[in-house]
Design a protein around this motif. Structure first.
Motif, PDB file in Angstrom:
ATOM      1  N   SER A   1      -4.055   1.349  -9.330  1.00 38.64           N
ATOM      2  CA  SER A   1      -4.823   2.303  -8.354  1.00 38.64           C
ATOM      3  C   SER A   1      -6.225   1.648  -8.756  1.00 38.64           C
TER       4      SER A   1
ATOM      5  N   GLN B   1       2.553  -1.041 -10.778  1.00 40.73           N
ATOM      6  CA  GLN B   1       1.839  -0.092  -9.773  1.00 40.73           C
ATOM      7  C   GLN B   1      -0.332   0.335 -10.457  1.00 40.73           C
TER       8      GLN B   1
ATOM      9  N   ALA C   1      -8.684  -3.749 -10.119  1.00 40.35           N
ATOM     10  CA  ALA C   1      -7.214  -3.017 -10.068  1.00 40.35           C
ATOM     11  C   ALA C   1      -6.207  -3.948 -11.015  1.00 40.35           C
TER      12      ALA C   1
ATOM     13  N   ASP D   1       0.220   4.465   0.171  1.00 39.75           N
ATOM     14  CA  ASP D   1      -0.303   5.452   0.768  1.00 39.75           C
ATOM     15  C   ASP D   1      -0.013   5.124   2.013  1.00 39.75           C
TER      16      ASP D   1
ATOM     17  N   GLN E   1     -10.174   2.403  -6.090  1.00 40.48           N
ATOM     18  CA  GLN E   1     -11.383   3.194  -5.680  1.00 40.48           C
ATOM     19  C   GLN E   1     -11.859   2.162  -5.233  1.00 40.48           C
TER      20      GLN E   1
ATOM     21  N   ALA F   1      -9.238   6.220  -2.678  1.00 41.71           N
ATOM     22  CA  ALA F   1      -8.497   5.396  -3.911  1.00 41.71           C
ATOM     23  C   ALA F   1      -7.027   5.309  -2.660  1.00 41.71           C
ATOM     24  N   ARG F   2      -6.987   4.329  -3.569  1.00 44.89           N
ATOM     25  CA  ARG F   2      -5.214   3.467  -3.467  1.00 44.89           C
ATOM     26  C   ARG F   2      -4.677   3.251  -4.083  1.00 44.89           C
ATOM     27  N   ARG F   3      -3.562   3.838  -3.975  1.00 45.31           N
ATOM     28  CA  ARG F   3      -2.385   3.245  -4.965  1.00 45.31           C
ATOM     29  C   ARG F   3      -1.675   2.128  -3.872  1.00 45.31           C
ATOM     30  N   TYR F   4      -2.035   0.785  -5.399  1.00 42.25           N
ATOM     31  CA  TYR F   4      -0.320  -0.376  -5.316  1.00 42.25           C
ATOM     32  C   TYR F   4       0.431  -0.501  -6.179  1.00 42.25           C
TER      33      TYR F   4
ATOM     34  N   ASN G   1       1.034  -1.325   0.192  1.00 38.71           N
ATOM     35  CA  ASN G   1      -0.377   0.006  -0.019  1.00 38.71           C
ATOM     36  C   ASN G   1       0.050   1.055   0.323  1.00 38.71           C
TER      37      ASN G   1
END
Length: 264
Positions: free
Chosen positions: A245, A243, A234, A203, A247, A252-255, A201
Motif C-alpha cells: 500500500s 502486495q 512502499a 484499485d 499513500q 491511498a493506492r494498493r499495488y 494497480n
C-alpha cells in the motif's frame, strides 16, 4: 563601539581573511550566521546562543573540529575588533577526537547511498560546475564590499546569499559522492535502485511500470521514481508477488508487484 549585525560583520571578516579561509570554512560560517540570525546585532548575541549551537554540532558527530574551528575564529575576531564586549569563542567547546586502536577517529560510520552510474556522473558534473563558479562569486563579493557601506548593499547581500547556496550544495554533493555505492546491474533479492518494476494497480486493475532510480535522476513524468517517493518507499526491498500500500498525492493506492527486472 560600532553597531553591526552578524551578516555584515561576517562579510567584513571574510573579506579580510579571504586568502586564509577555504570554501568549507566559508560554508560553516554562513551556516552559523544563518542559525544565529544575519540581521541580529552582534551585541545581542549571547553566550547561550553560541554554546547551544556548538553543542548541537558536537551531537551530530563527524568533523566537529572542522565545523566549529571557523566559528571560533570569527567570534575571536569580533572580540579583538571591539565589536563584542565578550569573547564568545570560549563558549565553543570542541571535544578531543577519540582514539581507538591507537588511531585517531576522524570520520563517523556512515550509510552508503545507492545510485546508478549515470546518477553518480551527474553529481560529479554538477559539483565541477559549481566549483567553477567560486572565483566569480568571490570576486563579486569583493567588488560589492569595496564601497565599505555594509548597511544597505543589495549587491553584497545577493552575492553573499548566492555563495552560501553554492557552498551548501557543494557540500551536499561531496557527501553524496563520498557515500555513493553504484548498484549492481544484476540486482538483489528485491526492488531497489536500477530495477524496472511492473505493478498491478489493484484499485484500477491496470498495470504501471516504473524505473527505480536515485533521487537525482527521479522524473515522475517519465515514470522514473526514487526509493524515497511514496510508491518507491512502499516497494523497496519487496519481491514479486508482494502486495503493498502506498499513500500517494492522489490518495491511498494498493499495488501487486508483478515483475522486477534489472538490466544487465
Amino acid at each position: 563601539m560600532t553597531a553591526l549585525d552578524i551578516g555584515n560583520a561576517l562579510t567584513r571578516y571574510l573579506s579580510e581573511r579571504a586568502s586564509k579561509l577555504d570554501s568549507y570554512a566559508h560554508q560553516e560560517l554562513h551556516r552559523f550566521a544563518s542559525h544565529i540570525g544575519r540581521e541580529k546585532l552582534i551585541e545581542q548575541v549571547r553566550a547561550p546562543h553560541v554554546a547551544g549551537y556548538a553543542e548541537a554540532e558536537v551531537s551530530k558527530g563527524g568533523d566537529v573540529k572542522g565545523r566549529l574551528d571557523p566559528v571560533k575564529g570569527f567570534l575571536t575576531y569580533l572580540s579583538k575588533k571591539g565589536l563584542h564586549t565578550e569573547n564568545l569563542s570560549t563558549h565553543v567547546k570542541i571535544p578531543r577526537p577519540s582514539i581507538k586502536g591507537g588511531a585517531v577517529s576522524t570520520r563517523p560510520a556512515f550509510q552508503t547511498m545507492e545510485m546508478t552510474q549515470s546518477g553518480l556522473e551527474a553529481r560529479k558534473k554538477e559539483l565541477a560546475d559549481l566549483k567553477g563558479q567560486r572565483p566569480e562569486i568571490v570576486q563579486a563579493i569583493r567588488t560589492a564590499a569595496a564601497d565599505k557601506d555594509f548597511r544597505e548593499n543589495a549587491p553584497l547581500d545577493a552575492a553573499r546569499e548566492e555563495q552560501g547556496k553554492i557552498e551548501a550544495r557543494i557540500r551536499d554533493l561531496e557527501e553524496e559522492i563520498r557515500r555513493a555505492e553504484v548498484v549492481d546491474a544484476q540486482g538483489g533479492s528485491g526492488v531497489g535502485v536500477g530495477a524496472t518494476v511492473t505493478l498491478r494497480n489493484l484499485d484500477s486493475d491496470k498495470d504501471e511500470t516504473y524505473s527505480i532510480v536515485d533521487t537525482m535522476e527521479a522524473d515522475p513524468a517519465s515514470a522514473k521514481i526514487s526509493v524515497s517517493s511514496p510508491i518507491g518507499a512502499a516497494i523497496a526491498g519487496k519481491t514479486e508477488g508482494t502486495q503493498v500500500s502506498a499513500q500517494t498525492p492522489k490518495g491511498a493506492r494498493r499495488y501487486l508487484i508483478n515483475k522486477v527486472k534489472f538490466q544487465v
